[in-house]
Every structure is written in C-alpha cells, then in structure tokens.
Design an enzyme around this catalytic site. Structure first.
Site, mmCIF file in Angstrom:
data_model
loop_
_atom_site.group_PDB
_atom_site.id
_atom_site.type_symbol
_atom_site.label_atom_id
_atom_site.label_comp_id
_atom_site.label_asym_id
_atom_site.label_seq_id
_atom_site.Cartn_x
_atom_site.Cartn_y
_atom_site.Cartn_z
ATOM 1 N N CYS A 1 -0.123 -12.628 -0.402
ATOM 2 C CA CYS A 1 0.536 -13.944 -0.420
ATOM 3 C C CYS A 1 1.897 -13.961 0.264
ATOM 4 C CB CYS A 1 0.645 -14.454 -1.847
ATOM 5 S SG CYS A 1 2.000 -13.768 -2.808
ATOM 6 N N CYS A 33 1.977 1.645 -3.823
ATOM 7 C CA CYS A 33 1.045 1.276 -4.899
ATOM 8 C C CYS A 33 0.750 2.454 -5.823
ATOM 9 C CB CYS A 33 -0.253 0.757 -4.289
ATOM 10 S SG CYS A 33 -1.457 0.291 -5.536
ATOM 11 N N HIS A 87 0.819 -1.212 0.000
ATOM 12 C CA HIS A 87 0.000 0.000 0.000
ATOM 13 C C HIS A 87 0.858 1.270 0.000
ATOM 14 C CE1 HIS A 87 -3.871 1.843 0.793
ATOM 15 N NE2 HIS A 87 -3.495 2.360 1.945
HETATM 16 S S1 SF4 Z 1 -5.092 -1.027 -4.822
HETATM 17 FE FE1 SF4 Z 1 -3.193 -0.133 -4.031
HETATM 18 S S2 SF4 Z 1 -3.858 1.728 -2.946
HETATM 19 FE FE2 SF4 Z 1 -5.662 0.436 -3.222
HETATM 20 S S3 SF4 Z 1 -5.771 -0.769 -1.301
HETATM 21 FE FE3 SF4 Z 1 -4.627 -1.978 -2.832
HETATM 22 S S4 SF4 Z 1 -2.507 -1.494 -2.368
HETATM 23 FE FE4 SF4 Z 1 -3.728 0.103 -1.415
HETATM 24 S S1 SF4 Z 2 2.550 -11.242 -5.517
HETATM 25 FE FE1 SF4 Z 2 1.487 -11.618 -3.568
HETATM 26 S S2 SF4 Z 2 2.154 -9.949 -2.187
HETATM 27 FE FE2 SF4 Z 2 2.672 -9.332 -4.313
HETATM 28 S S3 SF4 Z 2 0.905 -8.100 -4.991
HETATM 29 FE FE3 SF4 Z 2 0.541 -10.204 -5.664
HETATM 30 S S4 SF4 Z 2 -0.675 -11.167 -4.013
HETATM 31 FE FE4 SF4 Z 2 0.243 -9.269 -3.207
#
Ligand code: SF4
Ligand code: SF4
Length: 365
Positions: free
Chosen positions: A283, A221, A218
């Site tokens: 994960c 992102c 997060h």
């Molecule tokens: S999409 Fe990105 S900003 Fe939205 S909850 Fe998931 S990690 Fe956070």
């Molecule tokens: S690989 Fe795993 S930890 Fe990385 S974004 Fe995908 S689900 Fe999330």
C-alpha cells in the site's frame, strides 16, 4: 510538562525518533529541543480531497505522542475540516489568514480531480483550484496517504475523474508519506525532521523520505529466514501458516514494497500486516491498486539472496531446496550448482551460459 509526559517517556520518544531519522542517540538533545521549541509551533493547514478520511483516522490514533500532543504542542493546526472547532465564515477566515502569512506546512489528504475537476468541490471551488491556493505560500507540502501522494484508489483503472496525486496534478514538490492508510509513526518523524533541520528530508524518486522508505519490507521482515530457506505458506489454515512461514506464495508484496512497517509496526507498536498473518499488499507503493491488483497473486521473479547476479526465482529456490534436502544435499551445494546453472548479470562480466543441448539436458540434474 506541556506534553504531559514524564522525562523517561519523553526521552524514549526522542530516542525512537532519532532512530527513525537514522541519527545516533547523541542527537536526542537536539530532537528534544526541536520538540520543546515547537513553542513556535509551525502552522499547519490540513485539507482533504478525494479520500475516505482513513488517513486522518490513522493520524487520530497516534499514541506516543498522542494526537492531542501533536495538535496542541508540536504543531499549530490552523485548519482541518474534521477536527477544528471553528466552522463556516470563521474557519474560512482562519484559512485565508494562514495562507496569506505563508510559511505554513500544507498537509494534503486525498487525490485531486484533474480530468473532471467538478467531481471534487469544496465551498464552490474545485480540488484543483484549492490545492493550487493551498500550496502557493507553503514552506513544505506533505502528502499523507497514497491518494494524495499518487492518486490512490481514485486513480485506479479506469480512473473516471482523471484523479492524480498532488505532484502530478500541479507539479508541486511534495514530501510523500504514503500508505493506505499512512502510519502516524511515519508522519511524526517527517515533521520532526523538518523542525530539526528546517528543510525537507532527502527523498527517493517517488517523493518519500529516504530515511524511512529506503529499504523494502522484505529486507526487514521477521519471516525472511523462512523465505530464504524456501519455507512458504501455500494455503491459509495449513500447518505452514501456523508455523508462520513466509507469505510470498500467498501474494505478499513485501519484496517490492519500500516501507519500514516491520520496524515501526502499527497501533503503538503492537503488530503489522505480516505479523497478523496476511501478506503485505504494497500500500505504500505508487499505483499499487493496479500494479498489485490481485493481492493474493504471487509476485513473479523475486530475486533470491545468496544468488547475486543469478536469474532465478523464489519458486525455483523453494522446490530446489526441498529436493536438495530430501536428497541429503546441503544448501551450499545447491547454491553453488545454481550459480553455475543460471545466467549471470551482464555487469558481472560473464555472458549467458551456453544454450542447452539435448545431450547436456540429460546429464544436468
Ligand atoms: S512474508 Fe516477509 S519474507 Fe515473506 S515475502 Fe513477505 S516480506 Fe518477504
Ligand atoms: S501497511 Fe501497507 S506497506 Fe505496510 S505491510 Fe501493510 S500493506 Fe504493506
């Protein structure tokens, strides 16, 4: 030359590895030297237990450097059941010899059957016996994938075989590179760190290298601005999905998952889960199969930036910002109002706000 890479690509690889390790570009010569000196290539034994072989599949898809570069030039992979040329008595003799000499890196894929050890056996030995043998003389034990690190899907309720991750099974100190599967872009820097500093990296409380897993998905992102602004996808196939709004309300577990996926990406930096349009399922977190059982269920009580010390949720901010925008009220005014309205953290020195009374409720909004 050994790695069949031109100088520019090799330096780029070293620079990228330095960034992953949290080192400045001035470390590139040392990293280059560490890779070059992999002439002393550390012996590696890779063993698979209760797993689906997805971790090895993922490792085999490594592009820069390629799996062949890693196996032939950076490490000496003395034992790996799926890809080694030797078999039978010869393979077992190589394994015994490497363990006897010590100083190798033990790479473990898959969970250990502790409750019913006979549920997982190789050549007449249980996974519990084998993992003890394997780790006894190892210089470092690297658990690749969530199964080896934390038990993974085998340890999910009701966990019929009593499956556990390596550390929980035998108490060994492990470096965990979790993931279902793990990202080869996380495995290589971990190995390079070991070659460079001759010691295992600093780890978080779940055994993951801090230089990789300190931050949450997060935090980095690309959809975070939408989260902060209260713009969410609430239905797949909607206009909001086309606009690539935040996937929090579609169950994204990014706010509780420690991993550098948005920075390292996957498949030779092509993409990653959220960029593909699906929320993170968490994960790389321990016990994620149970903890995040419903992958499309919205996480409760996710804190909102700009509301430090304020107890609120993304739901609240989403609806409040929309209401505020409609009413022509600025975000600043909303956040200010919220700070006055919600309880501050006790460490900030202020107690909870006075309890609402019927009289106050009427004038609050
Ligand atoms: S999409 Fe990105 S900003 Fe939205 S909850 Fe998931 S990690 Fe956070
Ligand atoms: S690989 Fe795993 S930890 Fe990385 S974004 Fe995908 S689900 Fe999330």
């Amino acid at each position: 030359m050994r790695m069949d890479m031109n100088r520019r690509d090799f330096i780029r690889l070293c620079g990228g590895t330095a960034a992953m390790l949290g080192l400045s570009y001035s470390w590139v010569p040392e990293i280059a030297q560490a890779l070059e000196q992999a002439a002393k290539r550390p012996p590696v034994i890779w063993m698979s237990f209760m797993e689906c072989t997805g971790c090895l599949e993922s490792f085999a898809k490594s592009v820069n450097p390629s799996t062949a570069d890693i196996v032939l030039d950076i490490i000496s992979l003395n034992y790996q059941e799926n890809i080694m040329a030797a078999a039978g008595t010869q393979a077992e003799a190589d394994l015994k010899k490497t363990i006897g000499q010590g100083g190798y890196i033990a790479v473990i894929e898959g969970a250990i059957a502790v409750g019913i050890p006979e549920a997982m056996m190789v050549a007449g030995k249980t996974s519990l016996e084998l993992v003890k043998e394997l780790t006894q003389n190892a210089a470092a034990t690297l658990c690749v994938g969530t199964c080896a690190a934390y038990g993974g899907v085998q340890a999910m309720r009701p966990n019929p075989t009593g499956a556990k991750g390596v550390k929980d099974a035998i108490g060994a100190k492990t470096v965990n590179v979790p993931g279902c599967p793990p990202n080869p872009a996380h495995m290589l820097p971990t190995i390079v760190h070991y070659l460079l500093f001759n010691k295992i990296p600093d780890l978080d409380s779940d055994g993951r290298p801090l230089f990789l897993y300190e931050q949450k998905i997060h935090d980095n992102c690309e959809r975070r601005a939408h989260f902060d602004a209260g713009r969410y996808v609430t239905q797949f196939g909607s206009k909001e999905e086309t606009l690539q709004y935040c996937l929090y309300k579609m169950g994204c577990k990014g706010p509780e998952t420690h991993s550098p996926c948005p920075k390292t990406l996957w498949n030779n930096k092509q993409s990653w889960c959220v960029k593909c349009g699906n929320g993170c399922i968490g994960c790389m977190e321990p016990n994620f199969w149970d903890r995040f059982e419903d992958f499309y269920q919205q996480l409760p009580n996710v804190p909102i930036p700009g509301f430090v010390g304020v107890e609120t949720s993304a739901d609240w901010i989403g609806s409040t910002l929309v209401t505020a925008t409609m009413a022509g009220v600025g975000i600043h005014a909303v956040t200010t109002a919220a700070k006055g309205r919600f309880k501050k953290h006790p460490e900030e020195g202020e107690g909870p706000p006075p309890a609402k009374t019927e009289a106050s409720q009427g004038s609050e909004d």
